[in-house]
Design an enzyme around this catalytic site. Structure first.
Site, PDB file in Angstrom:
ATOM      1  N   SER A   8       0.848  -1.197   0.000  1.00 25.94           N
ATOM      2  CA  SER A   8       0.000   0.000   0.000  1.00 25.94           C
ATOM      3  C   SER A   8       0.878   1.240   0.000  1.00 25.94           C
ATOM      4  CB  SER A   8      -0.875   0.020   1.254  1.00 25.94           C
ATOM      5  OG  SER A   8      -1.388   1.324   1.456  1.00 25.94           O
ATOM      6  N   HIS A  32      -1.483  -1.616  -3.909  1.00 26.45           N
ATOM      7  CA  HIS A  32      -2.731  -1.349  -3.179  1.00 26.45           C
ATOM      8  C   HIS A  32      -2.922   0.162  -3.049  1.00 26.45           C
ATOM      9  CE1 HIS A  32      -5.826  -2.567  -0.196  1.00 26.45           C
ATOM     10  NE2 HIS A  32      -5.463  -1.488   0.476  1.00 26.45           N
ATOM     11  N   ASP A  34      -5.288   3.108  -1.608  1.00 32.38           N
ATOM     12  CA  ASP A  34      -6.320   3.389  -0.605  1.00 32.38           C
ATOM     13  C   ASP A  34      -7.010   4.704  -0.922  1.00 32.38           C
ATOM     14  OD1 ASP A  34      -6.104   1.215   1.390  1.00 32.38           O
ATOM     15  OD2 ASP A  34      -4.036   1.915   1.537  1.00 32.38           O
ATOM     16  N   MET A  36      -9.687   7.303   0.041  1.00 33.99           N
ATOM     17  CA  MET A  36     -10.444   7.731   1.229  1.00 33.99           C
ATOM     18  C   MET A  36     -11.064   9.092   0.956  1.00 33.99           C
ATOM     19  SD  MET A  36      -7.847   6.773   4.308  1.00 33.99           S
ATOM     20  CE  MET A  36      -6.857   5.274   4.301  1.00 33.99           C
ATOM     21  N   HIS A  65      -8.703  -0.046  -3.012  1.00 34.84           N
ATOM     22  CA  HIS A  65      -9.504  -0.238  -1.796  1.00 34.84           C
ATOM     23  C   HIS A  65     -10.266   1.055  -1.546  1.00 34.84           C
ATOM     24  CE1 HIS A  65      -9.314  -0.890   2.890  1.00 34.84           C
ATOM     25  NE2 HIS A  65     -10.556  -0.899   2.431  1.00 34.84           N
ATOM     26  N   MET A  67     -12.508   3.343   0.402  1.00 34.82           N
ATOM     27  CA  MET A  67     -13.078   3.675   1.718  1.00 34.82           C
ATOM     28  C   MET A  67     -13.864   4.966   1.536  1.00 34.82           C
ATOM     29  SD  MET A  67      -9.735   2.611   3.901  1.00 34.82           S
ATOM     30  CE  MET A  67      -8.732   2.607   2.413  1.00 34.82           C
ATOM     31  N   MET A 136     -10.452  -6.495   7.197  1.00 30.24           N
ATOM     32  CA  MET A 136      -9.633  -5.417   7.763  1.00 30.24           C
ATOM     33  C   MET A 136      -9.092  -5.865   9.112  1.00 30.24           C
ATOM     34  SD  MET A 136      -9.450  -2.968   5.592  1.00 30.24           S
ATOM     35  CE  MET A 136      -8.504  -1.881   6.677  1.00 30.24           C
ATOM     36  N   GLY A 144       0.003   2.221   9.678  1.00 26.77           N
ATOM     37  CA  GLY A 144       0.855   2.224  10.855  1.00 26.77           C
ATOM     38  C   GLY A 144       0.175   1.850  12.161  1.00 26.77           C
ATOM     39  N   ASP A 174      -5.571  -6.643   5.523  1.00 26.16           N
ATOM     40  CA  ASP A 174      -5.074  -5.272   5.340  1.00 26.16           C
ATOM     41  C   ASP A 174      -5.064  -4.577   6.694  1.00 26.16           C
ATOM     42  OD1 ASP A 174      -4.467  -2.706   4.499  1.00 26.16           O
ATOM     43  OD2 ASP A 174      -6.356  -2.384   3.426  1.00 26.16           O
ATOM     44  N   GLY A 175      -3.849  -4.171   7.107  1.00 22.33           N
ATOM     45  CA  GLY A 175      -3.705  -3.425   8.354  1.00 22.33           C
ATOM     46  C   GLY A 175      -2.784  -4.113   9.326  1.00 22.33           C
ATOM     47  N   GLY A 176      -1.643  -3.482   9.588  1.00 19.79           N
ATOM     48  CA  GLY A 176      -0.712  -4.023  10.578  1.00 19.79           C
ATOM     49  C   GLY A 176       0.020  -5.270  10.120  1.00 19.79           C
ATOM     50  N   SER A 197       3.049   0.477   5.848  1.00 22.45           N
ATOM     51  CA  SER A 197       4.150   1.160   6.528  1.00 22.45           C
ATOM     52  C   SER A 197       5.407   0.307   6.599  1.00 22.45           C
ATOM     53  CB  SER A 197       3.708   1.640   7.910  1.00 22.45           C
ATOM     54  OG  SER A 197       3.114   0.612   8.629  1.00 22.45           O
TER      55      SER A 197
HETATM   56  C1  DX5 Z   1      -5.840   1.473   6.171  1.00 23.87           C
HETATM   57  C2  DX5 Z   1      -5.534   1.061   4.768  1.00 23.87           C
HETATM   58  C3  DX5 Z   1      -4.353   0.197   4.634  1.00 23.87           C
HETATM   59  C4  DX5 Z   1      -3.051   0.801   5.107  1.00 23.87           C
HETATM   60  C5  DX5 Z   1      -2.240  -0.300   5.675  1.00 23.87           C
HETATM   61  O1  DX5 Z   1      -7.139   1.957   6.249  1.00 23.87           O
HETATM   62  O2  DX5 Z   1      -6.616   0.354   4.205  1.00 23.87           O
HETATM   63  O3  DX5 Z   1      -4.204  -0.300   3.312  1.00 23.87           O
HETATM   64  O4  DX5 Z   1      -2.310   1.432   4.100  1.00 23.87           O
HETATM   65  O5  DX5 Z   1      -1.119   0.240   6.255  1.00 23.87           O
HETATM   66  P1  DX5 Z   1      -0.262  -0.585   7.319  1.00 23.87           P
HETATM   67  O6  DX5 Z   1       0.278  -1.775   6.586  1.00 23.87           O
HETATM   68  O7  DX5 Z   1       0.762   0.380   7.757  1.00 23.87           O
HETATM   69  O8  DX5 Z   1      -1.197  -0.993   8.435  1.00 23.87           O
HETATM   70 ZN    ZN Z   2      -6.266  -0.642   2.265  1.00 18.66          ZN
END
Ligand code: DX5
Ligand code: ZN
Length: 221
Positions: A8, A32, A34, A36, A65, A67, A136, A144, A174-176, A197
């Protein structure tokens, strides 16, 4: 089913988006993106014009993705623009089945995302129209954040449902996602891994992608 790594760019230098994508495009399977809108989530990133500009200058498949509010209107437009995979949130869609079919009709893979509080049962009616389920593993909005390991049972449930259809439905997390958390995700049945991140804060993003892949392959069932 292969394991796919989808970095991402959320935590990359967005003023140099093409160059940032190029840093991983030789080793990543998808990129990826994002999107938003400051309504569905508090944060604001970029929209269709930026994605179209990126698509014009790169070969790597775009894993978008969304959002955003009103994915029913917007998701098919990302598919028409040439995105490889278009994911929208079930919490935002008025007619998820129609939207998933419209994405496919425009030539992209269709996917539904679930926020951490949304039960997996919410997707059951739409599985025949899906190519991927996104679980998620953080609250959407920012990169991050720490991985929510309470989501691992939901990943298992998504994999079980995907397999029960007999269709080739991917399960994305996706996430962490990091070198520590990607193994448990793969073990739970995820096969597509978003990492933001850890990749873009690394001094060598492509080496980090390779390290993530190695960890996922070692843990995959
Ligand atoms: C968060 C995004 C993710 C984000 C993940 O809402 O959908 O794609 O970039 O970032 P990390 O890998 O740092 O959690
Ligand atoms: Zn995402």
């Amino acid at each position: 089913m292969g394991l796919l790594i989808s970095p991402s760019v959320l935590n990359a230098d967005l003023s140099r988006l093409h160059e940032e994508v190029a840093r991983v495009s030789a080793v990543a399977d998808m990129i990826h993106l994002d999107v938003m809108d400051a309504h569905f989530v508090p944060n604001l990133t970029f929209g269709l014009p930026v994605v179209e500009s990126l698509l014009a200058g790169t070969e790597i498949p775009a894993d978008v993705h969304l959002m955003i509010e009103d994915p029913d209107t917007w998701a098919p437009r990302y598919a028409e623009a040439g995105c490889y995979s278009v994911t929208f949130h079930i919490e935002a869609a008025r007619d998820p089945g129609m939207t998933a079919r419209a994405i496919r009709g425009a030539g992209a893979r269709s996917a539904i995302a679930l926020k951490p509080a949304t039960d997996i049962e919410a997707i059951d009616a739409y599985l025949p129209f899906l190519d991927m389920i996104l679980i998620m593993t953080v609250e959407p909005g920012w990169g991050g954040q720490p991985f929510l390991d309470t989501m691992l049972p939901k990943v298992r449930e998504a994999r079980r449902r995907a397999d029960d259809t007999g269709l080739d439905i991917w399960v994305q997390v996706d996430g962490g996602v990091s070198e520590d958390t990607i193994g448990p995700c793969a073990d739970a049945g995820a096969n597509v891994f978003v990492a933001g991140s850890v990749v873009y804060r690394s001094s060598d993003p492509s080496a980090t992608v390779q390290a993530l892949r190695t960890r996922a392959e070692a843990a995959a069932r």
